[in-house]
Design a protein around this motif. Sequence first.
Motif, short mmCIF file in Angstrom:
data_model
loop_
_atom_site.label_atom_id
_atom_site.label_comp_id
_atom_site.label_asym_id
_atom_site.label_seq_id
_atom_site.Cartn_x
_atom_site.Cartn_y
_atom_site.Cartn_z
N PRO A 156 0.83 -1.21 0.00
CA PRO A 156 0.00 0.00 0.00
C PRO A 156 0.87 1.25 0.00
CG PRO A 156 0.00 -1.03 2.17
CD PRO A 156 0.68 -1.98 1.24
N HIS A 157 0.39 2.26 -0.70
CA HIS A 157 1.13 3.52 -0.80
C HIS A 157 0.28 4.63 -0.21
CE1 HIS A 157 3.81 6.58 -2.19
NE2 HIS A 157 2.93 7.09 -3.03
N CYS A 158 0.90 5.47 0.60
CA CYS A 158 0.14 6.53 1.27
C CYS A 158 1.01 7.77 1.41
CB CYS A 158 -0.32 6.04 2.65
SG CYS A 158 -1.38 7.22 3.51
N PRO A 159 0.92 8.70 0.47
CA PRO A 159 1.74 9.91 0.55
C PRO A 159 1.30 10.81 1.69
CG PRO A 159 0.20 10.06 -1.28
CD PRO A 159 0.08 8.67 -0.74
N LEU A 160 2.23 11.57 2.20
CA LEU A 160 1.94 12.48 3.31
C LEU A 160 1.14 13.69 2.85
CD1 LEU A 160 2.42 13.39 6.28
CD2 LEU A 160 4.52 14.51 5.47
N ARG A 161 1.53 14.26 1.72
CA ARG A 161 0.91 15.49 1.24
C ARG A 161 0.11 15.21 -0.04
NH1 ARG A 161 2.22 18.34 5.84
NH2 ARG A 161 4.46 18.24 6.22
N THR A 162 -1.18 15.32 0.04
CA THR A 162 -2.02 15.16 -1.14
C THR A 162 -3.40 15.68 -0.82
OG1 THR A 162 -2.96 13.59 -2.73
CG2 THR A 162 -2.69 12.82 -0.48
N GLY A 163 -4.15 16.05 -1.86
CA GLY A 163 -5.48 16.59 -1.65
C GLY A 163 -6.59 15.61 -1.94
N PHE A 217 20.03 6.52 2.92
CA PHE A 217 19.17 5.99 1.88
C PHE A 217 19.76 6.26 0.50
CE2 PHE A 217 16.40 6.70 5.51
CZ PHE A 217 15.67 5.52 5.56
N ASN A 218 19.92 5.20 -0.28
CA ASN A 218 20.44 5.34 -1.63
C ASN A 218 19.36 5.82 -2.59
OD1 ASN A 218 23.03 4.43 -0.93
ND2 ASN A 218 22.37 2.29 -1.09
N LYS A 219 18.12 5.45 -2.29
CA LYS A 219 17.00 5.82 -3.15
C LYS A 219 16.17 6.89 -2.45
CE LYS A 219 16.87 1.19 -5.21
NZ LYS A 219 16.04 -0.02 -5.46
N ASP A 220 14.90 6.94 -2.81
CA ASP A 220 14.01 7.93 -2.20
C ASP A 220 13.88 7.69 -0.70
OD1 ASP A 220 13.62 9.01 -4.69
OD2 ASP A 220 11.80 7.84 -5.09
N ILE A 221 13.80 8.77 0.05
CA ILE A 221 13.64 8.69 1.50
C ILE A 221 12.17 8.40 1.81
CG2 ILE A 221 13.79 9.96 3.67
CD1 ILE A 221 16.07 11.59 2.38
N PRO A 222 11.87 7.33 2.55
CA PRO A 222 10.47 6.98 2.87
C PRO A 222 9.93 7.85 4.01
CG PRO A 222 11.93 5.39 3.88
CD PRO A 222 12.81 6.33 3.10
N LEU A 223 9.69 9.12 3.71
CA LEU A 223 9.36 10.09 4.75
C LEU A 223 8.07 9.74 5.48
CD1 LEU A 223 10.11 12.67 6.20
CD2 LEU A 223 8.87 13.96 4.46
N THR A 224 7.05 9.30 4.75
CA THR A 224 5.79 8.95 5.41
C THR A 224 6.00 7.84 6.43
OG1 THR A 224 4.53 9.57 3.43
CG2 THR A 224 3.41 8.20 5.06
N GLU A 274 7.07 -3.27 16.63
CA GLU A 274 5.68 -2.80 16.72
C GLU A 274 5.44 -1.64 15.76
OE1 GLU A 274 3.18 -4.24 18.30
OE2 GLU A 274 4.63 -5.81 18.74
N ALA A 275 6.45 -0.81 15.58
CA ALA A 275 6.31 0.33 14.67
C ALA A 275 6.09 -0.15 13.23
CB ALA A 275 7.53 1.23 14.74
N ARG A 276 6.74 -1.24 12.85
CA ARG A 276 6.54 -1.77 11.50
C ARG A 276 5.08 -2.18 11.29
NH1 ARG A 276 8.45 -3.90 6.91
NH2 ARG A 276 7.45 -5.77 6.13
N LYS A 277 4.51 -2.90 12.25
CA LYS A 277 3.10 -3.28 12.15
C LYS A 277 2.22 -2.04 12.06
CE LYS A 277 3.80 -7.42 15.00
NZ LYS A 277 3.43 -8.09 16.27
N TYR A 278 2.55 -1.06 12.87
CA TYR A 278 1.80 0.19 12.93
C TYR A 278 1.83 0.90 11.58
CZ TYR A 278 0.79 4.96 14.70
OH TYR A 278 0.28 6.22 14.92
N VAL A 279 3.02 1.03 11.01
CA VAL A 279 3.18 1.73 9.73
C VAL A 279 2.42 1.02 8.62
CG1 VAL A 279 4.85 2.34 7.93
CG2 VAL A 279 5.37 2.82 10.33
N MET A 280 2.58 -0.30 8.53
CA MET A 280 1.94 -1.04 7.45
C MET A 280 0.42 -1.04 7.58
SD MET A 280 4.46 -1.66 5.61
CE MET A 280 3.57 -2.56 4.33
N ASN A 281 -0.08 -1.12 8.81
CA ASN A 281 -1.53 -1.07 9.00
C ASN A 281 -2.10 0.29 8.59
OD1 ASN A 281 -2.31 -3.63 9.85
ND2 ASN A 281 -1.80 -3.23 11.98
N ILE A 282 -1.41 1.36 8.97
CA ILE A 282 -1.90 2.70 8.61
C ILE A 282 -1.89 2.89 7.10
CG2 ILE A 282 -1.34 5.16 8.70
CD1 ILE A 282 -0.69 4.88 11.60
N LYS A 283 -0.82 2.48 6.44
CA LYS A 283 -0.76 2.62 4.99
C LYS A 283 -1.84 1.78 4.31
CE LYS A 283 3.40 2.58 3.17
NZ LYS A 283 4.81 2.16 2.92
#
Length: 352
Positions: free
Chosen positions: A145-152, A290-297, A330-339
């Motif tokens: 799942p993908h969930c950007p921080l900034r979007t309308g 990070f070599n690629k894009d920073i996963p800021l969200t 626990e944070a990994r579970k948290y992040v994936m569930n929210i996304k």
Amino acid sequence: MWISEKLILVAITIFLGSCAGPTSPFGAQALVFSEFRAEPQKLIKHAIEQEISQRQVYHTPFDLVLNIKDDKKIPKDFRFEILHNGKRLHRWWRSEKILMNPLNPTQAKVVFENLSLLPGRKNEITFLYYRDKNSKPVAYKFLPPHCPLRTGRSIASLTPFQPKGVHIESLESIAKNNEINPSLLAALVAQESSFNPLAISWAKALGLTQVTPLANEDILRQRPEWKHDPQIKDLSFLELKAKILTKKLTKEQDWRLDETKSLEGGSIYLNLLSDYWSRPSVKQTLDRSFNKDIPLTDILLASYNSGAYRVKRSILRKKEKWLESRELKEARKYVMNIKSYCHAFAMNQETL
């Protein structure tokens, strides 16, 4: 005779148990894997096509339907395989259903019913289609799942939740005023409190967005006019819960119990975390790690759950595999569930 039958039964049980091997979301795996690394290809003449709205789902079991289209006709004995975390699965039983289209021989469906993905585990999934044993596979990567921080983008639905005190319109308005993705804010509320405005944790986090005492201090610097009960810090969890349930502590005494202000406060805190990770010295840490894009969200959500210091320490130690560190389990579970919630709430919109 009875003894020999018992011994045979025990032997069979031990054999089956020893051969079970590790499991995947698609059934048991063999003990020996064949390594296979395939990059997803652009599908031209024959392809596995996935519904635009479907991505990996973590917050609930789900049905996955893959549409296979092959202009040269799909043979009945075509091969369909799965790569899970870079390994080809050798399965004794298959959980999917293969549905050939009797009216169109160029189309078929592969259906997985009630599929469950665990948010605490790594799930890199690629599906492979072989027309026959001599053909090269066509690979399709099942994206997370993908969930950007900034979007309308607006919220399509809050299913399965039916919140009474939270309206989609007000949630969207607050999120957009704070330049936060409305579906992300809704997903954070779903994960933190299940849309219960009176939710309380053992750490004495309160309200829809479960603002902790430390986060509360940071938010009050931005909103000093909001009311806060200073006696909360001296209460035990049970005492605090009793005060809330008996209505001796309400939104009139503490802003975190106010639905609208809790949404506002959660948005403010996400932006405060964003400001922290945007500091030049901290940003340098991210650029080096990070070599690629920073996963800021992902970083902001993990910080909301476990604290920015712990997240930064994991990034320094594990670099791009920071979310796989033990202290952020626990944070990994948290992040994936929210996304996952985030994508589900917006899935009727254009692809995230």
